[in-house]
Design an enzyme around this catalytic site. Structure first.
Site, short mmCIF file in Angstrom:
data_model
loop_
_atom_site.label_atom_id
_atom_site.label_comp_id
_atom_site.label_asym_id
_atom_site.label_seq_id
_atom_site.Cartn_x
_atom_site.Cartn_y
_atom_site.Cartn_z
N ALA A 102 -44.71 18.98 -25.06
CA ALA A 102 -43.37 19.55 -25.28
C ALA A 102 -42.81 19.18 -26.65
CB ALA A 102 -42.42 19.05 -24.20
N PRO A 103 -42.13 20.12 -27.29
CA PRO A 103 -41.75 21.45 -26.84
C PRO A 103 -42.80 22.53 -27.11
CG PRO A 103 -40.67 20.98 -28.91
CD PRO A 103 -41.47 19.76 -28.57
N GLY A 104 -43.95 22.14 -27.58
CA GLY A 104 -45.02 23.14 -27.68
C GLY A 104 -45.40 23.54 -29.09
N CYS A 110 -46.49 10.08 -34.68
CA CYS A 110 -45.69 10.16 -35.90
C CYS A 110 -45.15 8.77 -36.21
CB CYS A 110 -44.56 11.19 -35.75
SG CYS A 110 -43.45 10.86 -34.38
C1 LIG Z 1 -44.42 13.44 -29.80
S1 LIG Z 1 -43.80 14.32 -28.50
C2 LIG Z 1 -44.91 15.67 -28.38
C3 LIG Z 1 -44.64 16.77 -29.36
C4 LIG Z 1 -45.52 17.99 -29.10
N1 LIG Z 1 -46.90 17.65 -29.13
C5 LIG Z 1 -45.26 19.10 -30.09
O1 LIG Z 1 -45.98 19.23 -31.05
O2 LIG Z 1 -44.32 19.86 -29.90
C6 LIG Z 1 -44.29 13.31 -27.17
C7 LIG Z 1 -44.10 13.94 -25.83
O3 LIG Z 1 -44.70 13.10 -24.86
C8 LIG Z 1 -44.01 13.26 -23.65
N2 LIG Z 1 -44.37 12.12 -22.75
C9 LIG Z 1 -43.83 10.89 -22.69
N3 LIG Z 1 -44.45 10.15 -21.76
C10 LIG Z 1 -45.41 10.92 -21.23
C11 LIG Z 1 -46.39 10.74 -20.22
N4 LIG Z 1 -46.50 9.58 -19.56
N5 LIG Z 1 -47.22 11.75 -19.93
C12 LIG Z 1 -47.11 12.94 -20.57
N6 LIG Z 1 -46.20 13.17 -21.53
C13 LIG Z 1 -45.36 12.18 -21.86
C14 LIG Z 1 -42.57 13.31 -24.09
O4 LIG Z 1 -41.78 13.95 -23.10
C15 LIG Z 1 -42.67 14.10 -25.39
O5 LIG Z 1 -42.40 15.44 -25.16
#
Ligand SMILES: C[S@@+](CC[C@H](N)C(=O)[O-])C[C@H]1O[C@@H](n2cnc3c(N)ncnc32)[C@H](O)[C@@H]1O
Length: 585
Positions: A360-362, A483
């Site tokens: 998320a958010p994709g 990041c």
């Molecule tokens: C860095 S962001 C991802 C951004 C995404 N890859 C993008 O490019 O739009 C990290 C994400 O990991 C999710 N997250 C946190 N703990 C998690 C878990 N235990 N399992 C899966 N997702 C998790 C968060 O909700 C967050 O959306």
């Protein structure tokens, strides 16, 4: 936040005079005794007296206008500092695009707030108001245009501004003279070092920072006889914290990461926003066509760099980039350039089964889907339900038809699904690489936060590996990215995976970036850690980023048992904490 505000900062906007609105206001109302036209029994006011009263009134009005402007500016600054972003606080995450979606002045083009809010919540941390400057300057222009003659009150406020400017110039000159007088580093007393640096001393502070770095670079010859290296380092750390508003914890980490000559460059780069970039959605258009369409709408746009065929950089725009017809039709994604890198490293192939574990958010998931040319199966997962909804909105907008969105805890994902050819773990992290976007990181992170992050990162990465089909004929790859620039969240996590799962590090295929650490502060990592890539704002003009690529090589589960025992030992409390914190990230 940011560097502490220097009171005599040249860039600070002068207090504005009354704008168009005040010009439109009606005649000033005078106090009763002045307004009375009928003669009264009371003392008659002479014409000079009336003049004096009118002047008094004008002065009061000027004061009010200045006060109003100051309040307005404070409110705007607060907002840009993120203090009053209620929605962000409530949701526990931030919408990177929300500033883009805000029409400049009037409502321009489409402005479907509700839809955009969901669809455009992009990536890790908030974009600050990237068009702040553009907007405020156009506001200024609007306020100053028109041929109306200047009112007296405007003339007076102009005089005040000129006076303020002169005072500023004088005090700057004085400070420079002071700096020149202090040739050598003045060691303050212990108490003085630790107390907050007074605002007016910022230039002196920077001078001292540079001097101390100078001494440390040639310690033998330049140090004071009775001063140790540690004393100089302590002074430097404290001055840097004061100057750039970091807490000691993060400043120590930064000082550990970079040679002294680079530290200031890195810190300065964190004070500047990265370029605004978009990714062409090749499922719907070509970069050339998209650029042309945007240019026709008054967007100043260029190809991003030679390493990407889909990126465009936006210099400025007359329309809100998050609300153009092309945006709404899914022709592009608002996305930081560094976010392209893990997807390029993953190199998903058409017809594969691909998992994006933290999607998320994709932003990255939709890029992966485009690289797969909408074929095969892409599972885009996120533990946070609200954020997972944004994946759905974005996949719809960008026209992905090969995507299944799931809402599972990545630490236990393989209990539900497996057999993937490739997996991206864009892990939740401290955000220590994206300080320019989120200045709060400077002072809000501590050892416990980092520990929480790397605990979750290790667990998610191990589970991602378990979800991979090691016998895949086309893949068997896992890309791990964050990041963050901290070794604990990057090389140390990859090393943990090497120790506990049958994986090896392979080259990312990315043509630039700094090599990962093979040694760091006495800890040795696998020699292949050099194949990982680090990205820094001051070197690459990208957000701080880390990318590692792993290949699963056999069904043998390595020391899986051992690692599971370690996992179980971790307190349940800590686990729950980390899930909540990460999921609300
Ligand atoms: C860095 S962001 C991802 C951004 C995404 N890859 C993008 O490019 O739009 C990290 C994400 O990991 C999710 N997250 C946190 N703990 C998690 C878990 N235990 N399992 C899966 N997702 C998790 C968060 O909700 C967050 O959306």
């Amino acid at each position: 936040m940011g560097r502490r505000k220097v009171t005599d900062d040249k860039s600070a906007k002068p207090v504005r005079g009354p704008g168009r609105k005040s010009k439109k206001q009606g005649e000033p109302t005078f106090p009763k005794e002045l307004a009375q036209t009928e003669p009264t029994d009371k003392k008659k006011v002479s014409s000079r007296g009336k003049q004096r009263a009118r002047k008094r009134l004008e002065k009061d009005k000027l004061k009010q206008t200045i006060n109003k402007n100051t309040k307005l500016k404070t409110a705007t600054k607060r907002q840009s500092d993120g203090e009053s972003n209620d929605e962000e606080q409530i949701n526990g995450y931030t919408d990177e695009n929300q500033q883009w979606l805000k029409p400049k002045k009037k409502k321009e083009l489409f402005d479907d707030d509700e839809q955009n809010e969901e669809e455009s919540m992009d990536e890790d941390v908030p974009y600050d108001d990237q068009f702040n400057e553009m907007e405020s300057s156009s506001e200024e222009e609007e306020e100053n245009d028109g041929d109306e003659p200047k009112l007296d009150i405007e003339k007076q406020s102009k005089k005040i501004r000129e006076k303020q400017r002169q005072t500023k110039e004088r005090s700057e000159q004085e400070l420079l003279t002071n700096i020149q007088q202090h040739e050598k580093v003045q060691f303050p007393s212990g108490q003085e070092v630790t107390k907050e640096a007074p605002q007016a001393d910022l230039q002196l502070l920077m001078h001292r920072i540079r001097e101390v770095i100078n001494v440390l670079n040639d310690f033998k010859n330049k140090r004071e006889a009775n001063r140790s290296r540690k004393e100089y380092l302590d002074l430097l750390r404290q001055d840097l914290c004061n100057y750039y508003s970091y807490n000691e914890f993060l400043m120590n980490k930064i000082l550990d990461l970079f040679p002294l000559a680079e530290v200031i460059d890195f810190l300065e780069a964190n004070e500047v926003q990265r370029p605004v970039t978009i990714r062409t959605n090749t499922l719907k258009t070509r970069r050339r066509d998209l650029a042309q369409a945007l240019i026709n709408r008054g967007v100043n746009v260029d190809p991003l760099d030679k390493w990407t065929k889909v990126g465009l950089v936006i210099y400025n725009s007359q329309v809100p980039i998050g609300a153009t017809p092309e945006y709404l039709c899914g022709h592009y994604m608002l996305q930081g350039a560094s976010s392209f890198l893990p997807c390029m490293a993953l190199a998903p192939q058409p017809n594969e089964r691909v998992l994006d574990m933290c999607a998320a958010p994709g932003g990255k998931a939709t890029y992966i889907g485009a690289l797969m040319r909408n074929s095969g199966i892409l599972v885009a997962n996120d533990a946070n339900k609200d954020r997972a909804r944004a994946i759905i909105a974005n996949t719809h907008r960008l026209g992905l038809t090969n995507t299944i969105v799931t809402n599972l805890d990545g630490r236990h994902f393989s209990e539900h699904m497996g057999g993937f050819d490739r997996c991206l773990v864009d892990a939740p992290c401290s955000g220590a690489g994206v300080i320019a976007k989120d200045q709060a990181v400077k002072s809000s992170k501590d050892e416990k936060d980092i520990q929480r992050c790397f605990t979750a990162q290790r667990q998610i990465l191990l589970n991602a590996i378990d979800s991979i089909n090691e016998n895949s004929t086309t893949g068997g790859y896992i890309v791990y990215s964050t990041c963050s620039i901290l070794v604990e969240e990057n090389e140390a996590v990859v090393q943990y995976a090497l120790n506990n799962r049958p994986v090896k590090i392979v080259e990312t295929g990315l043509e630039f970036g700094v090599e990962g650490f093979t040694n760091f502060k006495g800890t040795s990592f696998h020699p292949f850690m050099k194949y990982c890539r680090r990205y820094y704002p001051h070197l690459h003009n990208l957000d701080g980023f880390f990318v590692a690529k792993l290949k699963k090589y056999s069904t043998k589960q390595g020391n899986k048992k051992e690692s599971e025992t370690i996992e179980k030992e971790k307190k349940k409390e800590e686990e729950d904490d980390s899930l909540e914190a990460m999921a609300d990230d």
